[in-house]
Design an enzyme around this catalytic site. Structure first.
Site, short mmCIF file in Angstrom:
data_model
loop_
_atom_site.label_atom_id
_atom_site.label_comp_id
_atom_site.label_asym_id
_atom_site.label_seq_id
_atom_site.Cartn_x
_atom_site.Cartn_y
_atom_site.Cartn_z
N SER A 1 0.82 -1.21 0.00
CA SER A 1 0.00 0.00 0.00
C SER A 1 0.86 1.26 0.00
O SER A 1 1.99 1.28 0.49
CB SER A 1 -0.90 0.01 1.23
OG SER A 1 -0.13 -0.11 2.42
N GLN B 1 1.62 4.32 1.81
CA GLN B 1 1.50 4.41 3.26
C GLN B 1 2.52 5.37 3.84
O GLN B 1 3.45 5.81 3.17
CB GLN B 1 1.70 3.03 3.89
CG GLN B 1 3.08 2.43 3.57
CD GLN B 1 3.22 1.01 4.10
OE1 GLN B 1 3.86 0.81 5.12
NE2 GLN B 1 2.63 0.04 3.40
N HIS C 1 4.21 6.16 8.12
CA HIS C 1 4.19 5.76 9.53
C HIS C 1 4.15 7.01 10.40
O HIS C 1 4.87 7.98 10.12
CB HIS C 1 5.41 4.92 9.87
CG HIS C 1 5.58 3.74 8.96
ND1 HIS C 1 4.60 2.78 8.82
CD2 HIS C 1 6.59 3.38 8.13
CE1 HIS C 1 5.02 1.86 7.96
NE2 HIS C 1 6.21 2.21 7.52
N LYS D 1 7.49 4.69 13.96
CA LYS D 1 8.02 3.57 13.18
C LYS D 1 8.96 4.04 12.06
O LYS D 1 8.72 3.77 10.89
CB LYS D 1 6.86 2.74 12.59
CG LYS D 1 7.28 1.40 12.00
CD LYS D 1 6.10 0.74 11.31
CE LYS D 1 6.51 -0.52 10.59
NZ LYS D 1 5.42 -1.10 9.79
N GLU E 1 12.11 3.51 9.73
CA GLU E 1 12.57 2.20 9.29
C GLU E 1 13.64 2.32 8.21
O GLU E 1 13.82 3.38 7.60
CB GLU E 1 11.41 1.35 8.77
CG GLU E 1 10.73 1.89 7.53
CD GLU E 1 9.47 1.10 7.15
OE1 GLU E 1 8.88 0.45 8.03
OE2 GLU E 1 9.09 1.14 5.98
N HIS F 1 5.47 6.14 1.07
CA HIS F 1 6.25 5.12 0.36
C HIS F 1 5.37 3.92 0.04
O HIS F 1 4.29 3.74 0.61
CB HIS F 1 7.47 4.68 1.18
CG HIS F 1 7.13 4.09 2.51
ND1 HIS F 1 6.79 4.86 3.61
CD2 HIS F 1 7.06 2.80 2.94
CE1 HIS F 1 6.55 4.08 4.65
NE2 HIS F 1 6.69 2.81 4.27
N ARG G 1 -2.63 3.96 5.70
CA ARG G 1 -2.71 3.61 4.28
C ARG G 1 -3.72 4.48 3.56
O ARG G 1 -4.71 4.93 4.15
CB ARG G 1 -3.11 2.14 4.11
CG ARG G 1 -2.20 1.15 4.78
CD ARG G 1 -2.72 -0.28 4.63
NE ARG G 1 -1.84 -1.26 5.26
CZ ARG G 1 -1.92 -1.62 6.53
NH1 ARG G 1 -2.85 -1.08 7.30
NH2 ARG G 1 -1.09 -2.51 7.02
N LYS H 1 -7.00 -3.13 2.37
CA LYS H 1 -7.15 -2.89 3.81
C LYS H 1 -7.76 -1.51 4.06
O LYS H 1 -8.00 -0.73 3.15
CB LYS H 1 -5.78 -3.01 4.50
CG LYS H 1 -5.17 -4.40 4.43
CD LYS H 1 -3.85 -4.45 5.18
CE LYS H 1 -3.23 -5.83 5.13
NZ LYS H 1 -1.95 -5.89 5.87
#
Length: 444
Positions: A132, A134, A136, A159, A161, A299, A318, A324
């Site tokens: 997706s 999305q 964070h 989050k 990453e 991203h 998302r 979802k």
């Protein structure tokens, strides 16, 4: 091997001189529909080696989780059974439970900052279909979302990453430059159809010399209008865009981005994420290159296998390319709207065989080790915990007078203050280590 050595073949523990133990972990696998199938999936191969037994080749294997997060906890085993159905299951505890009983394994600095838990989550991803679009949340937004919608946002942590390519890896990441965005609005008329000519035209009223906040506000306006378009209108416009692009292949070569958009349309027909892909940088990582993502940066991973490490969170907002739950309003309001190509990390050498990736976050760093047969390297003792993953080959891991034989699929939790010597015993042994950022310990 010395008298204290343990040659393990399953989930035995290595006794360390300091009273702590290296723990072999049994890890959690997520079967999301975007994952690779069968032996094509690195995750599936790791699952077979880590848990024993054959995986179902018809089931997608997407994510291999190593850590303490409740959404996919790793377990510590006491015994030599490896198979899913063995009696070893009766002797399993979560890594989080073990850490709670052994807080010294984290080191005092980690416990003081993050409590008695692992501050990072380590993963392997095998991607065959786009994830997706999305972002964070940062810490403050994560706390708010978790408080208001705990079933959707499972924890209150941020989050950030890093994704480190194991195979050629593709992703969408961050907004393109202002110059490219103007070209997009000019060359993709379907965007103007969805957002209206008034909103789309705003992009031509700003330039690189304008205040950053003004440029970002225009990008935010256009992007929010686009992502908020009705489902029925989006399907019609995306269909027209597909027909236009296919027609144009008769007299010109499509750009890489246009080819990607057609691929996304096959995967997610009529989805707003298909057309919004034009707004993002199309990033292609070679093995050994890495992409780091701070909070509030858009991203979407497209394809390939990667090792991923992040702060210990499962929070995802998302807004496209997904079946979802979508939270378009939250996503569009949280993004930084920073423009330009993202930084690609190539790491820096620690030894001839070890490369370190050090993103600007306290919670984690990642080391990558490629070790030929008969060659050795040392991971110095650090004041925090580490998780080691062998993704290919086999070798020998030693600390003090203790040795362990390790091979593909082995995941080891190494407590703080243990120097680790590794020797390759196959043509090449590929190993990754995740740990708390060395920069964090320098500030203590």
């Amino acid at each position: 091997m010395g008298a204290d050595a343990i040659q393990t073949n399953g989930h035995d523990q290595a006794k360390l001189t300091g009273g702590e133990e290296i723990q072999r972990l049994r890890c959690f696998v997520k079967n999301y529909e975007w994952g690779k199938l069968g032996p094509d999936s690195l995750v599936a191969r790791l699952q077979e080696a880590n848990l024993g037994g054959k995986v179902d080749a018809a089931v997608p294997h997407a994510e291999f989780w190593m850590g303490t997060h409740e959404s996919g906890p790793s377990h510590v085993g006491f015994g030599s059974g490896q198979n899913e159905g063995s009696d070893n299951n009766k002797c399993m505890v979560t890594l989080k439970s073990w850490v709670l009983d052994n807080p010294d394994s984290l080191g005092s600095g980690v416990v003081g900052k993050w409590g008695c838990d692992l501050p990072f989550l380590f993963k392997v991803l095998s991607v065959t279909k786009a994830l997706s679009i999305q972002a964070h949340p940062n810490k403050a937004l994560a706390e708010k979302l978790h408080r208001e919608e705990p079933l959707l946002y499972r924890d209150n942590n941020h989050k950030p990453e890093i994704a480190l390519a194991v195979t050629p890896f593709q992703a969408l990441c961050g907004f393109v430059s202002l110059k490219e965005l103007k070209e997009v609005i000019t060359n993709v008329p379907e965007i103007t159809e969805l957002v209206g000519s008034k909103a789309a035209g705003q992009i031509f009223k700003v330039n690189e010399h304008d205040e950053d906040v003004r440029v970002k506000s225009v990008v935010r306006l256009i992007f929010t209008q686009l992502m908020s378009a009705s489902s029925s209108e989006t399907k019609q416009v995306v269909s027209r865009m597909k027909i236009r692009l296919i027609s144009e292949t008769k007299h010109r070569e499509l750009s890489d981005k246009e080819k990607l958009v057609l691929k996304l349309e096959e995967q997610y027909t009529g989805d707003i994420g298909v057309i919004s892909a034009f707004f993002f940088n199309y990033v292609k990582l070679n093995p050994g290159e890495a992409l780091y993502l701070d909070a509030n940066e858009p991203h979407a991973y497209i394809s390939g296998d990667c090792v991923e490490c992040m702060a210990a969170s499962d929070n995802v907002v998302r807004a496209g390319l997904t079946p979802k739950h979508r939270d378009v309003q939250t996503l569009c309001s949280m993004l930084t709207y920073k423009l330009g190509y993202p930084e690609i990390l190539k790491g820096f050498p620690l030894t001839p065989y070890v490369t370190r990736y050090l993103p600007p976050f306290d919670e984690f760093e990642v080391d990558h080790c490629d070790l030929p047969r008969g060659k050795s390297t040392v991971f110095p003792a650090v004041p925090g915990p580490s998780v080691y993953l062998v993704i290919e080959g086999e070798g020998k891991l030693q600390t003090g007078s203790t040795q362990l034989l390790v091979s593909q699929g082995d995941v080891l939790f190494v407590p703080a203050h243990n120097e680790i010597h590794v020797t390759g015993e196959s043509d090449v042994m590929k190993l990754y280590r995740a740990g708390v950022s060395s920069r964090f310990f320098q500030t203590l």
